[in-house]
Each structure stands twice: as C-alpha cells, then as structure tokens.
Design a protein around this motif. Structure first.
Motif, short mmCIF file in Angstrom:
data_model
loop_
_atom_site.label_atom_id
_atom_site.label_comp_id
_atom_site.label_asym_id
_atom_site.label_seq_id
_atom_site.Cartn_x
_atom_site.Cartn_y
_atom_site.Cartn_z
N UNK A 87 0.84 -1.19 0.00
CA UNK A 87 0.00 0.00 0.00
C UNK A 87 0.87 1.24 0.00
N UNK A 88 1.95 1.21 0.75
CA UNK A 88 2.86 2.35 0.82
C UNK A 88 3.55 2.57 -0.54
N UNK A 89 4.00 1.48 -1.12
CA UNK A 89 4.68 1.59 -2.42
C UNK A 89 3.74 2.10 -3.51
N UNK A 90 2.51 1.61 -3.45
CA UNK A 90 1.50 2.05 -4.41
C UNK A 90 1.30 3.56 -4.28
N UNK A 91 1.22 4.01 -3.03
CA UNK A 91 0.99 5.42 -2.76
C UNK A 91 2.15 6.27 -3.27
N UNK A 97 -0.92 10.32 -0.81
CA UNK A 97 -0.64 9.85 0.54
C UNK A 97 -1.30 8.48 0.74
N UNK A 98 -0.59 7.55 1.38
CA UNK A 98 -1.16 6.20 1.55
C UNK A 98 -2.53 6.20 2.22
N UNK A 461 7.44 13.54 3.77
CA UNK A 461 7.56 13.42 2.33
C UNK A 461 8.16 12.05 2.01
N UNK A 462 7.30 11.14 1.67
CA UNK A 462 7.76 9.76 1.46
C UNK A 462 8.72 9.67 0.28
#
Length: 808
Positions: A87-91, A97-98, A461-462
């Motif tokens: 989910x994080x990678x997709x975001x 934002x996830x 900021x991912x």
RNA sequence: GCCGGGGUGGCGAAACUGGUAGACGCAAGGGACUUAAAAUCCCUCGGUCGUUUAGACCAUGCGGGUUCGAGUCCCGCCCCCGGCACCA
C-alpha cells in the motif's frame, strides 16, 4: 416472458434488499447457536479484486449460508488489512498519501465485494490503518511489553535492500524477501522482538487440540523445529573460556575430532591465538561479504580456518582443534558444534577438506564394513571405539553419556528449537508506530495507555525518503520529539512501525465490536463468540499469520484477557487458482479479472463455476471454457421452476422423483458440510436432469431444488422463492432434511462377474437374498455362455451390489 | 536431500470403509425445432477388434505383489506441485 434469467436485475435487486434490511448485520449480544465464519481479510494494495479473492470468498459464503439455513446464527465479517508495504509503495508510485490511496482502494473494493453477494456484516467492518483500530494494536504491544514478551535487542537480522526494512524470519523464503524476491542481507541492528519462542512447546501442544489441515500442522511443527538432545561444555585449553554445544548425537562424542564455531560467535576473538588472528579476521570478512543466499547453499564446498586454540573433550579429555566455519549457523543452538566426521555428512566434508582425522564410533546394525575415507556412515547403530560405552545401542549411549556429563557438571539434557523470536520492527512509514519513548535518564519508556494512539504523522515526504535506510518517521520533528512520560525531560519516540502481521494477529477479536472505545474488545462478546468456528484462507500464511495469531491468543489468555488459547477451531485452505500453471500476479501480468464474467453471467454463475471446477482445496488452472455450462444449468433450473418447459407443474406425487430428491438432499448436505462443493453441484444437476425426464413435477420437488441451490446461487434462489409466493427471505427458511428410507432407491443394478471380470448386469428390487441374486445372475445369457462346460466352485455375493462366480 | 499433496478420456473432474472406472460438466459429432441463426430439447462420445448388434481384449504415471476382485492396500521406481533445507 424472457427465457433467460436477468442476472443483473435479480442480483442488484437482492443485494439492495439485503443491504437495506441489514439482513446480515447481526446482534451479537445473543450467542445461542453461534457460528463465527471467518475468511482472511483483504489487502488493499491497489489491486482490484481478482479471481483468487473470489475463490476465497464465494465458496466460504456458500458454506456460511448453508450453515445459516441449518439454523446457526452466522457471523461473517469482512474488513481490510490496510497497513503495509504494498500500500505504501503504491501510494509513493502514484504520488498520493497512503491514507488517501488506501481509502480509495477500500471504497472500490467494497463495491466489488458487495457484488459477491456474501452475508458480510458491514456494520462490523474494520480497517487496521484506522487510528481507532491501531490504537489497540499499540495497546496490544504495551500488554506484551508488560508481560516481558516484547523486548528490544541487538541481533543479526534480515534486511531487504529493496523494501528497505528488516524482515521476520518467517518472511524470508530461501534467503529471499517473501514480498519482492530480493536476496536478503544480514545486519546487526537493535530491533523489537516478540518472544514467541517462550510459547514453542504450547504452540506445538495446541496443534493436537485444533482441527486444521494436517499439512499446515506439519509446517508449523517443522517451523518450530523442536529437537531433543544434550548441551555440553568444552573447556578451551589454557584459557578461562568454555564453549557451549548442543547435539542430538552425544553418543558420537568419542568420534569428535574438532570443534567448529560460527564466524559470528562472540567467543571467536577471545580464543583465536595471535598467530592465527589475521587469518581468522580475513575469514570473518569474507563470510560477511557472502550473500545470505550463497551462504545457505548446501552444495557449496566447505570453507573455514583454524583458530590456533584447542578444546578439551569433557568425556575423553582429549584436546581437539577449534575451527571456525560458516556452515555452522549463529542462529541455531549455541552456534558451535563438535565435529564427528565419521557419522555426519557435513562434518565429514569438512574433515576431508582440511585433513582432519575421521574415527568410526558407530557400527551399523547390519555390521557392514565401512570405508570412512570414501563416504560418511550416518545413522543408527551400536557404539564402538567408545571405551566403557562399547556395545550400547546409540540411543542408550545418548542417555548414559548425558548422565556422565551431568554428574560431572559438564552438560545436561536439553531441548532446542528452530523457531526464532518474532522481529516486529519495520523501517517503513505505513504501519502502526511502536508506542515507545527513549529517555536519556529513564531509558526505554512505554507510552502510557491514556496517550494512545500514537498517531502516524502526516507531515512526511515519502518520496524524499526513497532509498534511505532510516525510518521515514525520523523525518518528522513533531513526531520524534516528545517529553518523557516518566520524568518530563526531553525524549525521542521510537521511529519504527510494527509488522502488519501484528495488526492481523488480533483483528478477529475486534470484529465483534469494531467501534468499541472502552478497550480493544468487549470481553463479554469476545468470550461468547470466539474462538472462530470456521476459518478459511490460503495456506501461504501457515508459518506466518496463522502462527502469530495463535501466539498472541496464548499470551492474551495468560494475561487473563481471553478465555481461550486457540483462535481458530477449524481451518480450511482453499487451493490456488493459477493461470497457465503459474500463480497469478501483477508482475507476471497474468491476473485474470472476474469483472467481465460477472458482467456476462452474473455473480451466481461465477461463484458457482469456481466451486464446480474441482475440489475446493486443490484450486487449479484457470479456464473459462466451462462457465457457460453452469450458466446453462442455472437457466435450466430457472425455467423448470417457472414452468417455462414442457414439464407440467402439478400437485401429484411422484415416488421415483421423491426418492431422488431425498437422496439429493442427503448427498448435497454431506458434501457442503465437508466443502466438497463440486460434487454437491453435480448432484443438484442430476436432480434437475431427472426432473427434466418427467412429464410433470410437483411444487415440493421444485421448492427443495431452490433451497438446495440457495447457498450456491443466493440471488437467483431468493428471486424464485419470492416468485413461489413466499414472504421473507429464503435464508430464514430451514435447510431441507431427508429420510433415509425414502432415499433408498427401489431397484438396484447388480454387477455379475466371472473370475472378477464383469460379464453382465441386471436390475432387481433392493434387499433381495443372496440366493435370489445368484439365481438371477445365472439366468443372464452371457453368463450362461461363459459357464458352458465349466464347474461353478464358489459364488461371492455382495448384497445389493455384485455377484462374482469362481469357475473352473 | 527430507516432509506433505498429487498423476484417471480431447479438457475440468467423479468413484463411500477394495466391489460395474470415467458420475456431473466442457468440447466434439448427429438429430429435432426454425426461412435462417442464436437459444432450447433429444441422442452418441476412453481405445482397439467386430459391418451393426451381441460381445471380446486393452486401459487409472511405470514395474512387481496381495486378493475371488485393486484407481483404492503393500514393495520398488518416474514425473508434477507445495513446504523446509549445512538445524548439529
């Protein structure tokens, strides 16, 4: 009147109706006849619902509906395992934002899930990334911390350089990251662990009390890897050091010609002599440069160096050299072994490579001559070359030698496990923050319960953090800096988040009251409704989720927070649907979407086809060529019930059809009970075919058909039920029962064999005596032909089945 | 290497504690209805031999065995899937 049923209209109508009436949202305060039917919840990583989801959810709902019709109060919840890396990678990939992308995905998936037509109680919906939920995941962490089951430790851990986080042992498969397939690296890091090893024995014992697939129990047993043996101590000659060793074959101690300690062993630098120190250091470095995958390869030639030091064999008092080699693992036992090259394959390879002596101390039972220069002699036998122990069976040898060690204080019986503690820290953003604060004066301080949840900060900021090995949470000053709850001085928050398997190790408890604010769950409800009566999900979680959830429940039981230890009484694994023989996955671009099939044939047809394909626990390769057959069948049933065929509907009873009906009810009931959906559907088809052969059928025959069809095709069945003039839902109607007497068919076919070969058959009333069967068999022309000129020696008769003549 | 689960028609698969191998469905072929097509209904459908029928032989990964009788039980192999794997 349309001949083909309008699946879209019917499915929409009933889904809407069930939803409006909150048909399956149940009141849990009354648990009489309760049945908790659970499927593994879904993971909203950006993928839509695929055939695999349907294969999990469709058949399990069929089973649950069947149980509801049998009078159980069925609780079937659904939710989302929404935290986690995908989910994080997709975001990150989509620049959202996830929290937002997860919300969107969940919304979309919910619509898809509704189309399955399952009995999900949407009031009990939960989402693990919701602060309302993860507050209690953090609370769970605090409970384990209180119990001494959560601890932080510096240890060599698995690091995935692609996912940029550490992984639990369970998430490493053959040296590769379970998620992305990258080779994992070994790193020495301070991390949080849950002490699952404390429960090793109970996790093993508990397996005997639950009805789980044999193979899954076996996988857990192997994963825990209990082995009984001996721990013994070798003193290092001329030094004040001892080396602890675990062995299952202490009987071979007279054949020990060397010691090997792991390159990471803490004692290594102490024992190494000055003249060998350079070599040893170089060796350690070369091992560190070796990848984990390379290191665990068994066919690689042995490497290692001599430390210059010697150890004293506690039994023989002999001095043997101490070596170090990477074939000895730090993680298992004490990270040291004594080498008995005569009787252990690996030790033999090592000794052969480095010219160390090989002594035979076990003679095989068959007294075969062995040449230890050519091959190893592993296995069982009788002790030789072992002084006073000579002649003992190896098992006795283990006992006696352990006793001697014990009497000298040099060793004792012991048990070793393969299982490691569960590493729960993750250096990623999208997870529940570990509720810990570090304070310079107070040390490690748990966040007080009243301060929960520790909210995941949004000001990060991912993208900026991509490639960094630090936890994203360390970027947020507002998150990081906090006052110590104990002394009030400045402290720092733990910046790692929890493994998502922590979230999923207790979600089935929360389902009972997902908005409960007084605690993680309402004890009264949980103790009434749990354990889960039937859990259905993939076997890929055998040594992860399914092990963790058991451990968490045991810990909570010990803390007196639950009145049961095992969360899932019955477990069933659906098989895997592959495409061209390989697992469907986005990366292989072979994911088949169910949507076009739902569009063309409807959910009833689709879920029924999935069940018809083959045994539910076997899965299979995806092929849509047969889906039309199921659609045709449902149409056949539809038309038959609506009188749109040549078959009249009247009130006359039909003895033969009534008997077929009772047989069908019996077989379908037993088949669904055991999740044999494919054969259950076949039986219903036969029943319909049988009715098509008749001139007329009565209403009862048809109503029973609708009831039998209901768990498989719930929308169509509800519609027909209503058209038959019934008020209220079909699913409030009881599942039909059968009468064994009526179910028996009047006539049976008897097979006639001569010398075991089929030579004919005949029809006869059931229950006839052996004599009658023999006489009737002898009447058959073909039998007469074969008997000509032969003598009948014996007749074997199996009642209502077969006659076999032995002739000469 | 070790531990599970499998291997049955052209295909997906059935076969309860050893008792008619291939139920049910797909595909294929033929027929009925129809101006025609779709849909629907009926029939055939493991292989070889036999003009058809009757029937005979072969056939459940391979080779043996036990039994009146084996897809099912036993022994030895081969192949596929899943798990574990230098675990001391």
């Amino acid at each position: 009147m349309s001949e083909i049923f309008d699946h879209k209209k019917i499915e929409e109508k009933w889904q809407e109706k069930w939803r409006e009436e909150k048909k399956y949202n149940i009141d849990l305060s009354d648990s009489e006849n309760k049945l908790y039917a659970l499927v593994m919840f879904s993971y909203p990583s950006g993928d839509k619902l695929h055939i695999g989801h349907w294969y999990n959810y469709g058949p399990s709902d069929t089973w649950a509906r069947f149980k509801k019709m049998q009078g159980f109060k069925v609780f079937e919840p659904m939710g989302f395992d929404a935290f986690g890396l995908p989910a994080e990678n997709y975001a990150i990939k989509h620049g959202i934002h996830p929290a937002v992308s997860t919300r969107n995905n969940i919304e979309y998936m919910t619509t898809q899930l509704r189309r399955i037509g399952a009995m999900y109680d949407w009031d009990k919906y939960l989402n693990t990334s919701d602060p309302e939920y993860y507050k209690w995941t953090q609370w769970l962490f605090l409970k384990l911390f209180e119990m001494g089951l959560a601890h932080r430790e510096k240890a060599p851990v698995n690091w995935c350089p692609s996912c940029l986080t550490v992984l639990a042992n369970e998430q490493v498969r053959e040296g590769k990251c379970e998620r992305c397939g990258t080779d994992v690296e070994r790193k020495e890091l301070s991390q949080w662990f849950f002490k699952i090893t404390k429960y090793s024995d109970r996790l093993l014992e508990g397996l005997d009390k639950i009805n789980w697939p044999k193979s899954t129990k076996m996988m857990q047993r192997n994963w825990i890897g209990r082995s009984e043996g001996t721990t013994l101590f070798f003193e290092v000659a001329g030094q004040d050091e001892t080396i602890e060793i675990f062995t299952t074959r202490v009987d071979t101690i007279y054949g020990a010609t060397f010691i090997v300690i792991a390159p990471e062993h803490h004692i290594l630098n102490h024992v190494t002599t000055d003249d060998k120190s350079k070599e040893v250091t170089e060796y350690i470095e070369s091992v560190q440069n070796r990848s984990e995958i390379e290191r665990i390869t068994t066919d690689r030639e042995k490497t290692g160096v001599f430390t210059g030091a010697y150890a004293v064999n506690p039994i023989t008092k002999e001095k043997i050299p101490i070596w170090t080699s990477d074939f000895v693992l730090t993680g298992y036992g004490s990270g040291a072994i004594f080498g008995t090259p005569g009787h252990d394959q690996r030790d033999w390879e090592f000794a052969t490579k480095f010219n160390l002596p090989i002594i035979q101390v076990i003679e095989p039972y068959n007294k075969e001559e062995v040449d230890l220069t050519k091959s190893v002699c592993s296995g069982e036998g009788i002790l030789i070359n072992s002084e006073s122990y000579n002649g003992l069976d190896y098992k006795e040898g283990i006992v006696k030698i352990t006793e001697e060690l014990e009497s000298q204080g040099k060793g004792h019986q012991s048990v070793n496990y393969r299982l490691r503690d569960w590493l729960i820290s993750r250096q990623r953003y999208w997870g529940a923050p570990i509720p810990i604060i570090y304070c310079d004066s107070c040390g490690t301080v748990p966040v007080p319960e009243e301060d929960l949840p520790v909210i995941l900060p949004e000001d990060i900021d991912l993208e900026k953090n991509i490639g960094s090995e630090n936890s994203p949470l360390a970027e947020s000053d507002s998150f990081l800096n906090v006052d110590c709850p104990k002394c009030g001085l400045k402290g720092r928050r733990e910046v790692d988040t929890m493994d998502t398997f922590v979230d999923s190790s207790w979600y089935f408890l929360r389902y009972t009251n997902p908005h409960y604010s007084e605690g993680a769950w309402d004890s009264e409800l949980v103790n009434k409704w749990l354990p889960v009566d039937q859990y259905i999900g993939g076997q890929d979680h055998a040594t992860m989720h399914l092990l963790y959830a058991r451990f968490i429940c045991m810990a909570l039981y010990d803390k007196k927070l639950l009145n049961f230890e095992e969360p899932f009484t019955n477990l069933f694994h659906q098989g895997i649907i592959t495409k061209d023989g390989v697992k469907m996955s986005k990366s292989k671009d072979n994911v088949v979407s169910p949507d076009p099939f739902i569009e063309n044939y409807g959910s009833d047809t689709f879920r029924m086809y999935l069940m018809f394909m083959g045994p539910y626990d076997e899965g299979g390769d995806w092929n849509d060529s047969g889906i039309l057959g199921i659609h045709r069948f449902l149409n056949r049933a539809w038309r038959l019930c609506r009188g749109e065929t040549d078959i009249n509907i009247n009130d006359n009873s039909n003895k033969n059809l009534t008997s077929v009906m009772h047989r069908t009810i019996k077989e379908v009931t037993n088949d669904i009970q055991d999740m044999r959906f494919n054969t259950a559907i076949s039986r219903i088809m036969e029943y319909v075919n049988e009715m098509y052969k008749a001139e007329a059928v009565n209403k009862d025959l048809l109503e029973k058909l609708i009831l039998l069809l209901a768990p498989f095709a719930p929308h169509l069945s509800e519609e027909l039920w209503e058209q038959f003039g019934h008020k209220g839902s079909l699913f409030d109607h009881r599942w039909p029962e059968w009468d064994d007497e009526i179910a028996k068919s009047e006539t049976i076919t008897v097979a006639v064999q001569i010398l075991g070969k089929l030579r004919g058959t005949f029809e006869i009333k059931s229950g006839e005596s052996d004599d009658v069967l023999v006489d009737s068999a002898l009447e058959l022309p073909n039998i007469k032909k074969h008997m000509e000129g032969k003598t009948l020696l014996k007749s074997i008769v199996i009642k209502d089945k077969l006659v076999n003549f032995l002739i000469k």
